[in-house]
Design a protein around this motif. Structure first.
Motif, PDB file in Angstrom:
ATOM      1  N   ARG A 227       2.896  -3.282 -13.136  1.00 12.92           N
ATOM      2  CA  ARG A 227       2.270  -3.606 -11.864  1.00 12.92           C
ATOM      3  C   ARG A 227       1.891  -2.279 -11.230  1.00 12.92           C
ATOM      4  NH1 ARG A 227       4.483  -7.513  -6.944  1.00 12.92           N
ATOM      5  NH2 ARG A 227       2.675  -7.196  -5.568  1.00 12.92           N
ATOM      6  N   VAL A 228       0.622  -2.048 -10.989  1.00 11.71           N
ATOM      7  CA  VAL A 228       0.109  -0.726 -10.636  1.00 11.71           C
ATOM      8  C   VAL A 228       0.896  -0.092  -9.499  1.00 11.71           C
ATOM      9  CG1 VAL A 228      -1.892   0.562  -9.819  1.00 11.71           C
ATOM     10  CG2 VAL A 228      -2.202  -1.305 -11.430  1.00 11.71           C
ATOM     11  N   SER A 229       1.151  -0.838  -8.459  1.00  9.62           N
ATOM     12  CA  SER A 229       1.831  -0.249  -7.295  1.00  9.62           C
ATOM     13  C   SER A 229       3.277   0.126  -7.590  1.00  9.62           C
ATOM     14  CB  SER A 229       1.785  -1.231  -6.115  1.00  9.62           C
ATOM     15  OG  SER A 229       2.374  -2.470  -6.469  1.00  9.62           O
ATOM     16  N   HIS A 230       3.855  -0.428  -8.663  1.00 17.03           N
ATOM     17  CA  HIS A 230       5.241  -0.133  -9.005  1.00 17.03           C
ATOM     18  C   HIS A 230       5.368   0.751 -10.248  1.00 17.03           C
ATOM     19  CE1 HIS A 230       5.568  -3.563  -6.325  1.00 17.03           C
ATOM     20  NE2 HIS A 230       6.878  -3.392  -6.244  1.00 17.03           N
ATOM     21  N   ASP A 231       4.257   1.273 -10.737  1.00 14.47           N
ATOM     22  CA  ASP A 231       4.277   2.057 -11.973  1.00 14.47           C
ATOM     23  C   ASP A 231       4.510   3.546 -11.700  1.00 14.47           C
ATOM     24  OD1 ASP A 231       4.016   0.135 -13.956  1.00 14.47           O
ATOM     25  OD2 ASP A 231       1.849   0.009 -13.703  1.00 14.47           O
ATOM     26  N   LEU A 232       5.514   3.841 -10.912  1.00 21.69           N
ATOM     27  CA  LEU A 232       5.811   5.227 -10.572  1.00 21.69           C
ATOM     28  C   LEU A 232       6.134   6.051 -11.812  1.00 21.69           C
ATOM     29  CD1 LEU A 232       7.798   6.570  -7.584  1.00 21.69           C
ATOM     30  CD2 LEU A 232       8.513   7.280  -9.850  1.00 21.69           C
ATOM     31  N   LEU A 233       6.915   5.505 -12.730  1.00 24.49           N
ATOM     32  CA  LEU A 233       7.283   6.254 -13.929  1.00 24.49           C
ATOM     33  C   LEU A 233       6.068   6.566 -14.795  1.00 24.49           C
ATOM     34  CD1 LEU A 233      10.656   4.731 -15.196  1.00 24.49           C
ATOM     35  CD2 LEU A 233      10.256   6.899 -14.046  1.00 24.49           C
ATOM     36  N   LEU A 234       5.126   5.638 -14.872  1.00 25.45           N
ATOM     37  CA  LEU A 234       3.923   5.879 -15.660  1.00 25.45           C
ATOM     38  C   LEU A 234       3.157   7.070 -15.109  1.00 25.45           C
ATOM     39  CD1 LEU A 234       1.869   5.052 -17.832  1.00 25.45           C
ATOM     40  CD2 LEU A 234       0.860   3.475 -16.173  1.00 25.45           C
ATOM     41  N   PHE A 235       2.900   7.102 -13.799  1.00 25.08           N
ATOM     42  CA  PHE A 235       2.153   8.207 -13.203  1.00 25.08           C
ATOM     43  C   PHE A 235       2.950   9.507 -13.253  1.00 25.08           C
ATOM     44  CE2 PHE A 235       0.129   4.494 -11.136  1.00 25.08           C
ATOM     45  CZ  PHE A 235      -1.177   4.746 -11.515  1.00 25.08           C
TER      46      PHE A 235
ATOM     47  N   TRP B 256       0.836  -1.206   0.000  1.00 27.22           N
ATOM     48  CA  TRP B 256       0.000   0.000   0.000  1.00 27.22           C
ATOM     49  C   TRP B 256       0.872   1.259   0.000  1.00 27.22           C
ATOM     50  CZ3 TRP B 256      -4.880   0.052  -1.279  1.00 27.22           C
ATOM     51  CH2 TRP B 256      -5.681  -1.057  -1.031  1.00 27.22           C
ATOM     52  N   VAL B 257       1.962   1.220   0.743  1.00 26.45           N
ATOM     53  CA  VAL B 257       2.882   2.373   0.787  1.00 26.45           C
ATOM     54  C   VAL B 257       3.525   2.585  -0.581  1.00 26.45           C
ATOM     55  CG1 VAL B 257       5.021   3.259   1.794  1.00 26.45           C
ATOM     56  CG2 VAL B 257       3.331   2.121   3.252  1.00 26.45           C
ATOM     57  N   ILE B 258       3.942   1.483  -1.220  1.00 30.81           N
ATOM     58  CA  ILE B 258       4.546   1.592  -2.549  1.00 30.81           C
ATOM     59  C   ILE B 258       3.552   2.185  -3.542  1.00 30.81           C
ATOM     60  CG2 ILE B 258       5.491   0.271  -4.487  1.00 30.81           C
ATOM     61  CD1 ILE B 258       6.582  -1.733  -2.459  1.00 30.81           C
ATOM     62  N   LEU B 259       2.293   1.742  -3.459  1.00 28.99           N
ATOM     63  CA  LEU B 259       1.260   2.298  -4.331  1.00 28.99           C
ATOM     64  C   LEU B 259       1.079   3.788  -4.087  1.00 28.99           C
ATOM     65  CD1 LEU B 259      -1.076   1.980  -6.360  1.00 28.99           C
ATOM     66  CD2 LEU B 259      -2.557   1.343  -4.435  1.00 28.99           C
ATOM     67  N   ALA B 260       1.058   4.193  -2.818  1.00 29.63           N
ATOM     68  CA  ALA B 260       0.880   5.609  -2.487  1.00 29.63           C
ATOM     69  C   ALA B 260       2.028   6.454  -3.038  1.00 29.63           C
ATOM     70  CB  ALA B 260       0.781   5.781  -0.971  1.00 29.63           C
ATOM     71  N   VAL B 261       3.253   5.946  -2.928  1.00 27.08           N
ATOM     72  CA  VAL B 261       4.414   6.675  -3.448  1.00 27.08           C
ATOM     73  C   VAL B 261       4.327   6.800  -4.966  1.00 27.08           C
ATOM     74  CG1 VAL B 261       6.929   6.609  -3.724  1.00 27.08           C
ATOM     75  CG2 VAL B 261       5.905   6.024  -1.521  1.00 27.08           C
ATOM     76  N   SER B 262       3.895   5.739  -5.634  1.00 28.98           N
ATOM     77  CA  SER B 262       3.760   5.772  -7.096  1.00 28.98           C
ATOM     78  C   SER B 262       2.703   6.786  -7.524  1.00 28.98           C
ATOM     79  CB  SER B 262       3.398   4.383  -7.627  1.00 28.98           C
ATOM     80  OG  SER B 262       4.433   3.456  -7.379  1.00 28.98           O
ATOM     81  N   LEU B 263       1.562   6.799  -6.844  1.00 31.36           N
ATOM     82  CA  LEU B 263       0.501   7.745  -7.182  1.00 31.36           C
ATOM     83  C   LEU B 263       0.923   9.180  -6.898  1.00 31.36           C
ATOM     84  CD1 LEU B 263      -2.562   5.794  -5.748  1.00 31.36           C
ATOM     85  CD2 LEU B 263      -1.977   6.092  -8.154  1.00 31.36           C
ATOM     86  N   ALA B 264       1.727   9.373  -5.856  1.00 34.01           N
ATOM     87  CA  ALA B 264       2.180  10.722  -5.498  1.00 34.01           C
ATOM     88  C   ALA B 264       3.046  11.329  -6.587  1.00 34.01           C
ATOM     89  CB  ALA B 264       2.942  10.680  -4.173  1.00 34.01           C
ATOM     90  N   SER B 265       3.693  10.493  -7.406  1.00 40.13           N
ATOM     91  CA  SER B 265       4.545  11.024  -8.472  1.00 40.13           C
ATOM     92  C   SER B 265       3.725  11.821  -9.487  1.00 40.13           C
ATOM     93  CB  SER B 265       5.301   9.894  -9.163  1.00 40.13           C
ATOM     94  OG  SER B 265       4.415   9.027  -9.852  1.00 40.13           O
ATOM     95  N   TYR B 266       2.454  11.451  -9.680  1.00 34.83           N
ATOM     96  CA  TYR B 266       1.591  12.230 -10.574  1.00 34.83           C
ATOM     97  C   TYR B 266       1.416  13.647 -10.030  1.00 34.83           C
ATOM     98  CZ  TYR B 266      -2.632  13.967 -12.864  1.00 34.83           C
ATOM     99  OH  TYR B 266      -3.537  14.747 -13.548  1.00 34.83           O
TER     100      TYR B 266
END
Length: 447
Positions: A415-423, A110-120
């Motif tokens: 993988r959604v939670s690891h898609d930091l670059l995408l966001f 969940w933390v990894i997902l939150a960090v990835s979404l925060a990149s947007y």
């Protein structure tokens, strides 16, 4: 020339100085460039340290980068766009899934997902004048990393030349994929940068060997994404730049061919895997059963997914991907509006410990139809809005082609939670478009 006709490149210096006067711009370029090559950087760091990874160090790096981006790029004049509303809808789908399904994943995920979404959010505040600095900085940072990664990959490739797995393990990592990922961004930066004819010849010659080495390392799908991104760059460019990009594409194709031919026996085995049919296992049929929690009625129902009835060759990555896709399309109709919860696919599929490897399909399963639709619309709107600007400006073209590159990769490795670059790239594209249109009269924007 009127302001209507001016592009971003014409409003800012074409060769920004990364020193002295504009420290904030320089920091912005360094942080973003570090994010784009983060996976390759961590492979080198962890390999040198003799460890397989450190979640605290990795997470801390991304959080620090995002805090730096937000502090540097924050502005008060931001306006909500359609892309922002789709991002908000995606967040609603995640929250709805959490409320309905409960905590279906470890806290770490969940933390990894939150960090990835925060990149947007952090990249959403981008200023268009920072783009030229981003490309220049990335070229300086990524070039030595890719060079080192190429040499290391070649060394381990020779040691594991006849390994049936195909891809060489570099210090225990599947590092060739990470190095090629950074190499892809490097190519996009090069083809969206005006160069002298002499530099073009030199750079083209230097690209052949890394391409051949990574192709021999059997990193396949990334090459598809790279070629598509380069083709987009060629379509959006004009004049001699298109010829230069065509030469780069030809170099990539030639290098790939040479690399595959050099390991023809291994390549032939992998091609056999691609056409091999998966057999149904009668033993697995009798014992295959998995449970999932129904997200509406709280009833537990028995579901036998297609992968539970297949006799899979675990060395055949193509067969595994096919089975994962079968499972995904089997589950999606019953996923409902908010899905089955983060990482629920891991517990449903009989291919244990493996996600769908497709960001959109995973979103549909775990965050529901709302999650998949809002994410699709978010990517589509960001790319569509950025497209006209990409035809005029090199910096916008770099972001557009990079977004296309990462999106394509996410269809096979996502993988959604690891898609930091995408966001991050979606946020970057949305911010660039908004910032540019704010500088133009409303009549021009609407047209």
């Amino acid at each position: 020339m009127t302001e209507f006709e001016m592009t971003i490149s014409e409003r800012v210096p074409s060769r920004p100085k990364i020193s002295g006067g504009d420290t904030r711009t320089a920091m912005y370029g360094v942080v973003l460039a570090s994010l784009l090559s983060a996976n390759a950087i961590f492979v080198l760091i962890y390999s040198a340290a003799g460890v397989t990874g450190n979640s605290i160090l990795t997470g801390g790096f991304f959080v620090v980068c995002e805090v730096c981006l937000l502090s540097i790029a924050y502005r008060r004049d931001i306006e909500m766009s359609s892309a922002d509303w789709f991002f908000a809808a995606f967040l609603v789908s995640i929250i709805g899934s959490l409320i309905i399904n409960g905590d279906t994943a470890p806290t770490k995920n969940w933390v990894i997902l939150a960090v990835s979404l925060a990149s947007y959010v952090c990249c959403r505040f981008v200023r268009s004048e920072h783009l030229a600095c981003l490309k220049t900085t990335y070229l300086w940072i990524a070039s030595p990393i890719v060079a080192i990664g190429t040499v290391i990959t070649a060394y381990f490739l020779i040691l594991q030349w006849n390994d049936p797995h195909g891809k060489p393990l570099v210090f225990g990592f599947d590092a060739a994929t990470n190095f090629l990922g950074a190499f892809g961004f490097l190519l996009i930066a090069l083809v969206t940068t005006p160069l002298t004819p002499r530099r073009r010849v030199v750079l083209t010659a230097l690209l052949f060997l890394p391409v051949a080495i990574f192709a021999a390392a059997m990193v396949r799908f990334y090459f598809v994404a790279i070629v598509v991104a380069l083709l987009l760059a060629a379509v959006l460019s004009s004049g001699r730049q298109r010829v230069y990009i065509a030469i780069i594409i030809a170099t990539v194709l030639a290098g790939s061919t040479v690399g595959l031919l050099a390991r023809f026996d291994t390549a032939k085995v992998l091609m056999t895997y691609a056409t091999q049919e998966t057999e149904i296992s009668t033993i697995q049929k009798t014992v295959a059963s998995t449970q999932q929690k129904h997200n509406q009625t709280e009833m537990v129902e028995k579901i036998v997914l297609p992968s539970c009835n297949l006799d899979l060759d675990l060395n055949n990555s193509v067969a595994i991907r096919k089975a994962l896709l079968r499972d995904a399309f089997y589950i999606i109709p019953s996923a409902g509006l908010f899905g089955l919860g983060l990482d629920s696919f891991l517990t449903l599929s009989c291919i244990k410990g493996t996600e769908v490897h497709n960001t959109i399909l995973q979103s549909a399963i775990e965050f529901g139809w709302l999650g998949a639709l809002s994410l699709l619309m978010l990517i589509g709107v960001a790319g569509y809005r950025l497209l006209p600007l990409s035809k005029k400006d090199d910096g916008a073209r770099f972001v557009f082609c990079s977004l296309a590159y990462v999106t394509i990769v996410s269809m096979a490795h996502g993988r959604v939670s690891h898609d930091l670059l995408l966001f991050a790239l979606i946020g970057l594209g949305v911010g660039i478009y908004e910032r540019d249109t704010q500088k133009q009269p409303a009549a021009l924007v609407s047209s």
